[in-house]
Scaffold this motif. Structure first.
Motif, mmCIF file in Angstrom:
data_model
loop_
_atom_site.group_PDB
_atom_site.id
_atom_site.type_symbol
_atom_site.label_atom_id
_atom_site.label_comp_id
_atom_site.label_asym_id
_atom_site.label_seq_id
_atom_site.Cartn_x
_atom_site.Cartn_y
_atom_site.Cartn_z
ATOM 1 N N LEU A 7 0.819 -1.213 0.000
ATOM 2 C CA LEU A 7 0.000 0.000 0.000
ATOM 3 C C LEU A 7 0.851 1.260 0.000
ATOM 4 C CD1 LEU A 7 -2.725 -1.086 2.587
ATOM 5 C CD2 LEU A 7 -2.898 -1.058 0.105
ATOM 6 N N ARG A 8 1.968 1.232 0.718
ATOM 7 C CA ARG A 8 2.824 2.414 0.807
ATOM 8 C C ARG A 8 3.535 2.719 -0.513
ATOM 9 N NH1 ARG A 8 -0.094 4.086 4.065
ATOM 10 N NH2 ARG A 8 0.240 4.139 6.312
ATOM 11 N N LYS A 9 3.655 1.720 -1.382
ATOM 12 C CA LYS A 9 4.310 1.917 -2.675
ATOM 13 C C LYS A 9 3.348 2.431 -3.740
ATOM 14 C CE LYS A 9 7.798 -1.640 -1.826
ATOM 15 N NZ LYS A 9 8.223 -3.021 -2.137
ATOM 16 N N ASP A 10 2.048 2.393 -3.436
ATOM 17 C CA ASP A 10 1.025 2.850 -4.380
ATOM 18 C C ASP A 10 0.650 4.291 -4.027
ATOM 19 O OD1 ASP A 10 -1.319 3.441 -5.766
ATOM 20 O OD2 ASP A 10 -2.060 1.389 -5.661
ATOM 21 N N PRO A 11 0.841 5.243 -4.953
ATOM 22 C CA PRO A 11 0.533 6.649 -4.639
ATOM 23 C C PRO A 11 -0.874 6.868 -4.107
ATOM 24 C CG PRO A 11 1.656 6.481 -6.748
ATOM 25 C CD PRO A 11 1.356 5.081 -6.322
ATOM 26 N N SER A 12 -1.834 6.051 -4.553
ATOM 27 C CA SER A 12 -3.225 6.266 -4.153
ATOM 28 C C SER A 12 -3.494 5.867 -2.701
ATOM 29 C CB SER A 12 -4.181 5.510 -5.075
ATOM 30 O OG SER A 12 -4.055 4.115 -4.906
ATOM 31 N N THR A 71 -1.672 9.492 -14.092
ATOM 32 C CA THR A 71 -1.468 10.123 -12.782
ATOM 33 C C THR A 71 -0.064 10.691 -12.693
ATOM 34 O OG1 THR A 71 -2.975 8.561 -11.705
ATOM 35 C CG2 THR A 71 -1.474 9.765 -10.278
ATOM 36 N N LEU A 72 0.004 11.913 -12.179
ATOM 37 C CA LEU A 72 1.289 12.568 -11.940
ATOM 38 C C LEU A 72 1.388 12.819 -10.444
ATOM 39 C CD1 LEU A 72 3.143 13.268 -14.312
ATOM 40 C CD2 LEU A 72 2.541 15.658 -14.006
ATOM 41 N N ASP A 73 2.356 12.178 -9.791
ATOM 42 C CA ASP A 73 2.587 12.380 -8.360
ATOM 43 C C ASP A 73 3.685 13.431 -8.233
ATOM 44 O OD1 ASP A 73 3.419 12.278 -5.684
ATOM 45 O OD2 ASP A 73 2.900 10.165 -5.496
ATOM 46 N N THR A 74 3.283 14.656 -7.877
ATOM 47 C CA THR A 74 4.236 15.768 -7.873
ATOM 48 C C THR A 74 5.158 15.752 -6.660
ATOM 49 O OG1 THR A 74 2.621 17.222 -6.775
ATOM 50 C CG2 THR A 74 2.647 17.210 -9.176
ATOM 51 N N LYS A 75 4.830 14.943 -5.659
ATOM 52 C CA LYS A 75 5.697 14.841 -4.485
ATOM 53 C C LYS A 75 6.795 13.803 -4.709
ATOM 54 C CE LYS A 75 5.586 14.425 0.553
ATOM 55 N NZ LYS A 75 4.710 14.247 1.740
ATOM 56 N N ARG A 76 6.395 12.683 -5.299
ATOM 57 C CA ARG A 76 7.362 11.606 -5.542
ATOM 58 C C ARG A 76 7.987 11.704 -6.929
ATOM 59 N NH1 ARG A 76 4.185 6.267 -4.110
ATOM 60 N NH2 ARG A 76 6.253 5.338 -3.998
ATOM 61 N N GLU A 117 -4.135 16.385 1.520
ATOM 62 C CA GLU A 117 -2.743 16.638 1.173
ATOM 63 C C GLU A 117 -2.310 15.709 0.057
ATOM 64 O OE1 GLU A 117 -0.611 16.106 4.765
ATOM 65 O OE2 GLU A 117 -1.520 17.831 5.760
ATOM 66 N N GLN A 118 -2.718 14.428 0.165
ATOM 67 C CA GLN A 118 -2.333 13.465 -0.853
ATOM 68 C C GLN A 118 -2.940 13.833 -2.193
ATOM 69 O OE1 GLN A 118 -3.775 9.538 -0.164
ATOM 70 N NE2 GLN A 118 -2.876 8.713 -2.019
ATOM 71 N N GLU A 119 -4.234 14.183 -2.189
ATOM 72 C CA GLU A 119 -4.888 14.557 -3.434
ATOM 73 C C GLU A 119 -4.205 15.756 -4.068
ATOM 74 O OE1 GLU A 119 -8.899 15.095 -2.187
ATOM 75 O OE2 GLU A 119 -9.134 12.964 -1.726
ATOM 76 N N ARG A 162 3.176 18.430 -16.055
ATOM 77 C CA ARG A 162 2.598 18.984 -14.821
ATOM 78 C C ARG A 162 1.917 20.331 -15.113
ATOM 79 N NH1 ARG A 162 5.682 20.108 -9.020
ATOM 80 N NH2 ARG A 162 3.958 21.225 -8.043
ATOM 81 N N LEU A 163 2.588 21.186 -15.850
ATOM 82 C CA LEU A 163 2.029 22.500 -16.178
ATOM 83 C C LEU A 163 0.701 22.350 -16.927
ATOM 84 C CD1 LEU A 163 2.293 25.624 -16.466
ATOM 85 C CD2 LEU A 163 3.572 25.191 -18.582
ATOM 86 N N LEU A 164 0.675 21.448 -17.905
ATOM 87 C CA LEU A 164 -0.531 21.283 -18.714
ATOM 88 C C LEU A 164 -1.668 20.624 -17.927
ATOM 89 C CD1 LEU A 164 1.070 20.174 -22.115
ATOM 90 C CD2 LEU A 164 0.293 22.449 -21.439
#
Length: 229
Positions: A69-74, A142-147, A130-132, A168-170
């Motif tokens: 679960l911790r490896k899945d961004p969702s 999906t783009l995970d901007t933190k990871r 925060e995650q969303e 990310r910009l688009l």
């Protein structure tokens, strides 16, 4: 997520699952149960506000499930409480190293579990938001901007730093058109000797890498690029 916190109990003791479900629902929570990790993994785990995981289960232990679960961004930020008959220091440290929010040793009182559940949900109430905020999504892209990770159907797409920043910009501004000059100033900033053609080259590569979503990056002739949805 819904206003009513959703909880998933994963434990191979069916009686215990039912007892926890009844008592937590009495407290106003929406509760589902699963008798093993394999059954749990078939559910939409990102829809839950809290997971109660038994450590000692069949093929996939609670620790192993938490690692998945911790490896899945969702589900990376979904709160977890471990339930276990093992209460050694090493087991507790393992649980917390996997990002557990609490660790309850069996046998336990239902009142104790309810108190711990309330505390964790209260403490982590803002985490899903925060995650969303870290995730930019369009259908299965999906783009995970933190990871700094891009995925399609949970399969990672290898993007360069510039390609990631353009996407990310688009995605952050779906439907908005950005001229080449705007993209250059935002993505390349103070870098010198960068030509407009550089943007076109990166957009072309990006379209190929994101496969079926490449068509969503649209060229507005004479104006620039946008992500259409």
């Amino acid at each position: 997520m819904a206003d009513t916190p959703r909880i998933l109990v994963v434990d191979d003791e069916e009686d215990l699952c039912e007892i926890l479900k009844f008592n937590l629902e009495t407290e106003g929570y929406e509760v589902d149960t699963a008798l093993n990790a394999e059954e749990a993994l078939k559910l939409n785990l990102s829809s839950y506000n809290l997971l109660l995981l038994d450590v000692m289960m069949g093929e996939i232990s609670g620790f192993k499930l938490a690692s998945i679960l911790r490896k899945d961004p969702s589900t990376a930020s979904t709160p977890i409480i471990f339930l276990t008959a093992k209460d050694t220091e090493n087991d507790m440290l393992t649980g917390f190293s996997l990002g557990a929010d609490d660790y309850i040793s069996k046998p336990f009182s239902i009142r104790q579990v309810i108190a711990r559940v309330k505390a964790v949900i209260r403490r982590t109430a803002d985490k899903p938001t925060e995650q969303e905020n870290n995730l930019l999504e369009y259908e299965t892209l999906t783009l995970d901007t933190k990871r700094i990770k891009a995925t399609i159907d949970k399969q990672e797409i290898p993007l360069t730093k510039k390609e990631f920043e353009i996407l990310r910009l688009l995605l952050e501004n779906k439907g908005s058109v950005f001229s080449r000059e705007e993209i250059l100033s935002r993505i390349w900033k103070d870098e010198v000797y960068v030509l407009d053609r550089t943007v076109d080259v990166n957009i072309t590569r990006l379209r190929k890498k994101i496969g079926p979503y490449g068509k969503n990056i649209v060229t507005r002739l004479g104006f620039g690029y946008c992500f259409e949805y």
